[in-house]
Design a protein around this motif. Structure first.
Motif, PDB file in Angstrom:
ATOM      1  N   GLN B   1       0.847  -1.196   0.000  1.00  0.00           N
ATOM      2  CA  GLN B   1       0.000   0.000   0.000  1.00  0.00           C
ATOM      3  C   GLN B   1       0.888   1.254   0.000  1.00  0.00           C
ATOM      4  O   GLN B   1       1.813   1.364   0.782  1.00  0.00           O
ATOM      5  CB  GLN B   1      -0.904   0.015   1.228  1.00  0.00           C
ATOM      6  CG  GLN B   1      -1.844   1.201   1.273  1.00  0.00           C
ATOM      7  CD  GLN B   1      -2.609   1.300   2.592  1.00  0.00           C
ATOM      8  OE1 GLN B   1      -2.288   0.591   3.538  1.00  0.00           O
ATOM      9  NE2 GLN B   1      -3.604   2.159   2.654  1.00  0.00           N
ATOM     10  N   LYS B   2       0.597   2.172  -0.935  1.00  0.00           N
ATOM     11  CA  LYS B   2       1.364   3.404  -0.979  1.00  0.00           C
ATOM     12  C   LYS B   2       1.033   4.251   0.230  1.00  0.00           C
ATOM     13  O   LYS B   2      -0.074   4.214   0.766  1.00  0.00           O
ATOM     14  CB  LYS B   2       1.032   4.160  -2.262  1.00  0.00           C
ATOM     15  CG  LYS B   2       1.587   3.503  -3.518  1.00  0.00           C
ATOM     16  CD  LYS B   2       1.314   4.361  -4.740  1.00  0.00           C
ATOM     17  CE  LYS B   2       1.900   3.717  -5.988  1.00  0.00           C
ATOM     18  NZ  LYS B   2       1.625   4.516  -7.202  1.00  0.00           N
ATOM     19  N   GLU B   3       1.996   5.069   0.626  1.00  0.00           N
ATOM     20  CA  GLU B   3       1.818   5.893   1.815  1.00  0.00           C
ATOM     21  C   GLU B   3       0.723   6.949   1.598  1.00  0.00           C
ATOM     22  O   GLU B   3      -0.021   7.285   2.515  1.00  0.00           O
ATOM     23  CB  GLU B   3       3.135   6.564   2.165  1.00  0.00           C
ATOM     24  CG  GLU B   3       3.271   6.884   3.638  1.00  0.00           C
ATOM     25  CD  GLU B   3       4.690   7.206   4.040  1.00  0.00           C
ATOM     26  OE1 GLU B   3       5.583   7.321   3.167  1.00  0.00           O
ATOM     27  OE2 GLU B   3       4.924   7.354   5.252  1.00  0.00           O
ATOM     28  N   VAL B   4       0.643   7.484   0.373  1.00  0.00           N
ATOM     29  CA  VAL B   4      -0.371   8.486   0.030  1.00  0.00           C
ATOM     30  C   VAL B   4      -1.019   8.068  -1.284  1.00  0.00           C
ATOM     31  O   VAL B   4      -0.324   7.858  -2.276  1.00  0.00           O
ATOM     32  CB  VAL B   4       0.237   9.891  -0.112  1.00  0.00           C
ATOM     33  CG1 VAL B   4      -0.846  10.905  -0.474  1.00  0.00           C
ATOM     34  CG2 VAL B   4       0.937  10.310   1.166  1.00  0.00           C
ATOM     35  N   PHE B  99       8.514  15.986   2.718  1.00  0.00           N
ATOM     36  CA  PHE B  99       7.107  15.842   2.369  1.00  0.00           C
ATOM     37  C   PHE B  99       6.900  14.614   1.499  1.00  0.00           C
ATOM     38  O   PHE B  99       7.689  14.338   0.607  1.00  0.00           O
ATOM     39  CB  PHE B  99       6.629  17.076   1.609  1.00  0.00           C
ATOM     40  CG  PHE B  99       6.934  18.357   2.332  1.00  0.00           C
ATOM     41  CD1 PHE B  99       8.060  19.088   2.020  1.00  0.00           C
ATOM     42  CD2 PHE B  99       6.113  18.817   3.338  1.00  0.00           C
ATOM     43  CE1 PHE B  99       8.363  20.260   2.693  1.00  0.00           C
ATOM     44  CE2 PHE B  99       6.401  19.985   4.012  1.00  0.00           C
ATOM     45  CZ  PHE B  99       7.530  20.709   3.693  1.00  0.00           C
ATOM     46  N   VAL B 100       5.808  13.903   1.737  1.00  0.00           N
ATOM     47  CA  VAL B 100       5.420  12.752   0.920  1.00  0.00           C
ATOM     48  C   VAL B 100       4.281  13.206   0.021  1.00  0.00           C
ATOM     49  O   VAL B 100       3.276  13.743   0.506  1.00  0.00           O
ATOM     50  CB  VAL B 100       4.987  11.559   1.776  1.00  0.00           C
ATOM     51  CG1 VAL B 100       4.597  10.392   0.879  1.00  0.00           C
ATOM     52  CG2 VAL B 100       6.105  11.154   2.731  1.00  0.00           C
ATOM     53  N   PHE B 101       4.434  12.990  -1.264  1.00  0.00           N
ATOM     54  CA  PHE B 101       3.448  13.465  -2.231  1.00  0.00           C
ATOM     55  C   PHE B 101       2.569  12.333  -2.718  1.00  0.00           C
ATOM     56  O   PHE B 101       3.025  11.190  -2.862  1.00  0.00           O
ATOM     57  CB  PHE B 101       4.154  14.077  -3.437  1.00  0.00           C
ATOM     58  CG  PHE B 101       4.603  15.488  -3.228  1.00  0.00           C
ATOM     59  CD1 PHE B 101       5.787  15.764  -2.570  1.00  0.00           C
ATOM     60  CD2 PHE B 101       3.833  16.552  -3.689  1.00  0.00           C
ATOM     61  CE1 PHE B 101       6.203  17.062  -2.356  1.00  0.00           C
ATOM     62  CE2 PHE B 101       4.249  17.863  -3.490  1.00  0.00           C
ATOM     63  CZ  PHE B 101       5.427  18.116  -2.820  1.00  0.00           C
ATOM     64  N   GLY B 102       1.319  12.670  -3.001  1.00  0.00           N
ATOM     65  CA  GLY B 102       0.487  11.778  -3.777  1.00  0.00           C
ATOM     66  C   GLY B 102       0.877  11.881  -5.244  1.00  0.00           C
ATOM     67  O   GLY B 102       1.596  12.799  -5.646  1.00  0.00           O
ATOM     68  N   PRO B 103       0.411  10.954  -6.071  1.00  0.00           N
ATOM     69  CA  PRO B 103       0.786  10.960  -7.490  1.00  0.00           C
ATOM     70  C   PRO B 103       0.137  12.066  -8.300  1.00  0.00           C
ATOM     71  O   PRO B 103       0.567  12.340  -9.425  1.00  0.00           O
ATOM     72  CB  PRO B 103       0.322   9.581  -7.987  1.00  0.00           C
ATOM     73  CG  PRO B 103      -0.752   9.185  -7.041  1.00  0.00           C
ATOM     74  CD  PRO B 103      -0.411   9.783  -5.718  1.00  0.00           C
TER      75      PRO B 103
END
Lengths: 116, 111
Positions: B1-4, B99-103
């Protein structure tokens, strides 16, 4: 009030050459982040720096990539012996880094690296 | 599962519509949430920044954070063709962290 400045905007390198990407943060910002964006993909974190310190480089490839943010001058992302897979847009962001609420980051226009 | 996670779209709406863009995340430690707009071949532009849960409004944009559901939203009222872009959510655990980005979600507002 200049934003985050990145240069060059476009960079073409042959395989095996070195690429140097520069980032000047916004005035008053002491934190710099580098991200890589591949076509049709999201931004992937590479490295987080403060002046003269690397805070987090967990996203940096172990070899060929390095970054610095000297006391004077811009932050530099350096890629040695580039390969075709390094072709991407590289974005720099800066944030004030002072105070818990001042963590929003502002991005530059990016450097598009093409390895031929 | 992706983080975001973020629906990549594309999402097409008529001019004037209300747009809802969403992200879900798995890390309950995230506290700082941002929305960026990115035009083709340009850098991401910060639209909204929120700390912890709640709502924040800025002009036609409203950001909502529901930490209990690990769900954030961006609403755009009276959408315009100039809003056509990719919208990225980003989040971090604590002050000063990366920062963690969504796609990203590609939005097209049709005149």
């Amino acid at each position: 009030n200049a934003g985050v400045m990145q240069n060059p905007r476009h960079l073409v390198r042959r395989r095996g050459q070195e690429a140097r990407l520069r980032c000047s943060p916004m005035k008053g910002h002491s934190h710099v982040y580098w991200y890589r964006q591949l076509p049709e993909e999201g931004l992937k974190f590479m490295v987080y720096l403060q002046k003269e310190n690397i805070i987090d480089e967990s996203g940096m490839p172990k070899e060929r990539f390095s970054a610095e943010f000297p006391k004077e001058g811009p932050s530099i992302l350096r890629i040695q012996q580039v390969v075709r897979g390094d072709s991407a847009a590289y974005f720099c962001a800066s944030s004030p880094g002072t105070g818990e609420m001042n963590t929003e980051a502002f991005f530059g226009q990016g450097t598009r690296l093409t390895v031929v | 599962q992706k983080e975001v996670e973020q629906d990549p779209g594309p999402l097409s709406v008529p001019e004037g519509a209300i747009v809802s863009l969403n992200c879900t995340y798995s890390n309950s430690a995230f506290q700082y949430f941002m929305w960026y707009r990115q035009y083709s071949r340009k850098g991401p532009e910060l639209l909204m920044y929120t700390y912890s849960s709640g709502n924040k409004e800025d002009g036609r944009f409203t950001a909502q954070v529901d930490k209990s559901s690990k769900y954030i939203s961006l609403f755009i009222r009276d959408s315009q063709p100039s809003d056509s872009a990719t919208y990225l959510c980003a989040m971090s655990r604590y002050y000063g962290q990366n920062f963690v980005f969504g796609p990203g979600t590609r939005l097209s507002v049709l005149p």
